[in-house]
Every structure is written in structure tokens, then in C-alpha cells.
Design a protein around this motif. Sequence first.
Motif, PDB file in Angstrom:
ATOM      1  N   ASP A  12      34.978 -41.775  26.029  1.00 39.16           N
ATOM      2  CA  ASP A  12      35.114 -40.322  26.049  1.00 39.16           C
ATOM      3  C   ASP A  12      36.308 -39.963  26.924  1.00 39.16           C
ATOM      4  N   LEU A  13      37.407 -39.610  26.289  1.00 41.10           N
ATOM      5  CA  LEU A  13      38.644 -39.288  27.007  1.00 41.10           C
ATOM      6  C   LEU A  13      38.928 -37.786  26.993  1.00 41.10           C
ATOM      7  N   ASP A  14      37.909 -36.971  26.906  1.00 44.72           N
ATOM      8  CA  ASP A  14      38.087 -35.524  26.793  1.00 44.72           C
ATOM      9  C   ASP A  14      38.285 -34.845  28.140  1.00 44.72           C
ATOM     10  N   ASP A  15      39.201 -35.360  28.944  1.00 46.54           N
ATOM     11  CA  ASP A  15      39.604 -34.697  30.180  1.00 46.54           C
ATOM     12  C   ASP A  15      40.822 -33.828  29.889  1.00 46.54           C
ATOM     13  N   ASP A  16      41.127 -32.919  30.780  1.00 46.47           N
ATOM     14  CA  ASP A  16      42.334 -32.101  30.639  1.00 46.47           C
ATOM     15  C   ASP A  16      43.527 -32.877  31.181  1.00 46.47           C
ATOM     16  N   TYR A  17      44.591 -32.885  30.415  1.00 48.31           N
ATOM     17  CA  TYR A  17      45.810 -33.567  30.815  1.00 48.31           C
ATOM     18  C   TYR A  17      46.925 -32.540  30.897  1.00 48.31           C
ATOM     19  N   GLN A  26      49.223 -38.954  22.074  1.00 45.41           N
ATOM     20  CA  GLN A  26      49.747 -40.320  22.173  1.00 45.41           C
ATOM     21  C   GLN A  26      49.162 -41.042  23.381  1.00 45.41           C
ATOM     22  N   PHE A  27      49.066 -40.355  24.509  1.00 40.99           N
ATOM     23  CA  PHE A  27      48.497 -40.947  25.717  1.00 40.99           C
ATOM     24  C   PHE A  27      47.051 -41.369  25.487  1.00 40.99           C
ATOM     25  N   LYS A  28      46.261 -40.498  24.856  1.00 44.41           N
ATOM     26  CA  LYS A  28      44.857 -40.814  24.585  1.00 44.41           C
ATOM     27  C   LYS A  28      44.721 -42.010  23.653  1.00 44.41           C
ATOM     28  N   LYS A  29      45.575 -42.086  22.632  1.00 46.17           N
ATOM     29  CA  LYS A  29      45.528 -43.229  21.712  1.00 46.17           C
ATOM     30  C   LYS A  29      45.815 -44.533  22.448  1.00 46.17           C
ATOM     31  N   GLU A  30      46.879 -44.525  23.260  1.00 45.63           N
ATOM     32  CA  GLU A  30      47.251 -45.727  24.003  1.00 45.63           C
ATOM     33  C   GLU A  30      46.181 -46.106  25.028  1.00 45.63           C
ATOM     34  N   LEU A  31      45.633 -45.111  25.729  1.00 44.69           N
ATOM     35  CA  LEU A  31      44.588 -45.368  26.705  1.00 44.69           C
ATOM     36  C   LEU A  31      43.331 -45.904  26.026  1.00 44.69           C
ATOM     37  N   GLN A  32      42.951 -45.301  24.899  1.00 40.06           N
ATOM     38  CA  GLN A  32      41.764 -45.751  24.163  1.00 40.06           C
ATOM     39  C   GLN A  32      41.916 -47.217  23.763  1.00 40.06           C
ATOM     40  N   LEU A  33      43.076 -47.587  23.226  1.00 38.80           N
ATOM     41  CA  LEU A  33      43.315 -48.977  22.809  1.00 38.80           C
ATOM     42  C   LEU A  33      43.271 -49.928  24.002  1.00 38.80           C
ATOM     43  N   ASP A  34      43.855 -49.531  25.114  1.00 42.95           N
ATOM     44  CA  ASP A  34      43.846 -50.362  26.317  1.00 42.95           C
ATOM     45  C   ASP A  34      42.418 -50.575  26.824  1.00 42.95           C
TER      46      ASP A  34
END
Length: 80
Positions: A12-17, A26-34
Amino acid sequence: MPFFIVEKIEFDLDDDYDMSEDDTIQFKKELQLDLQEKAIGLWDVDSEDELVDKITDTIGWCVKSIDYTNNRPHPLTAFK
């Protein structure tokens, strides 16, 4: 101690950026994959109920969805 094999996981990456929408996506995609790369595989826990808690504590993000199986011969852990 039982072992479980995490096959698929989403965090769950639903934080405010503080970024533009495109950069955030793009950041969420890369973070999710990592994070997925770090979490997929064998986990040693006391019980099935503790699996999500241990992953959350170890990775630092809440688990949104997870597919796992009991430890057995598996493509993620077997040698060819």
C-alpha cells in the motif's frame, strides 16, 4: 518454525508525495517493484497469521495483497 513462500505481493503506497503526478506514478511503480523484489521468496515465521506482520515490519510498508504457499519444492526456492 514453518516457512512460507511469498509468490506475489503488493504494498500500500497511498501516501502523499510532493511531486508532479507523472513523477509520483513513476516513483510508485519503481518503489513497488523494489519492495516486491525484497519480499518475494521464503519467510520464516511462527505461524501463517504472523506472515503479513513480519513482512510489514521488515519492509516498512503495509501489505495490500499477498499470494503465498507453504514451503515445498517451488520454482522460487528450488535448484535446477
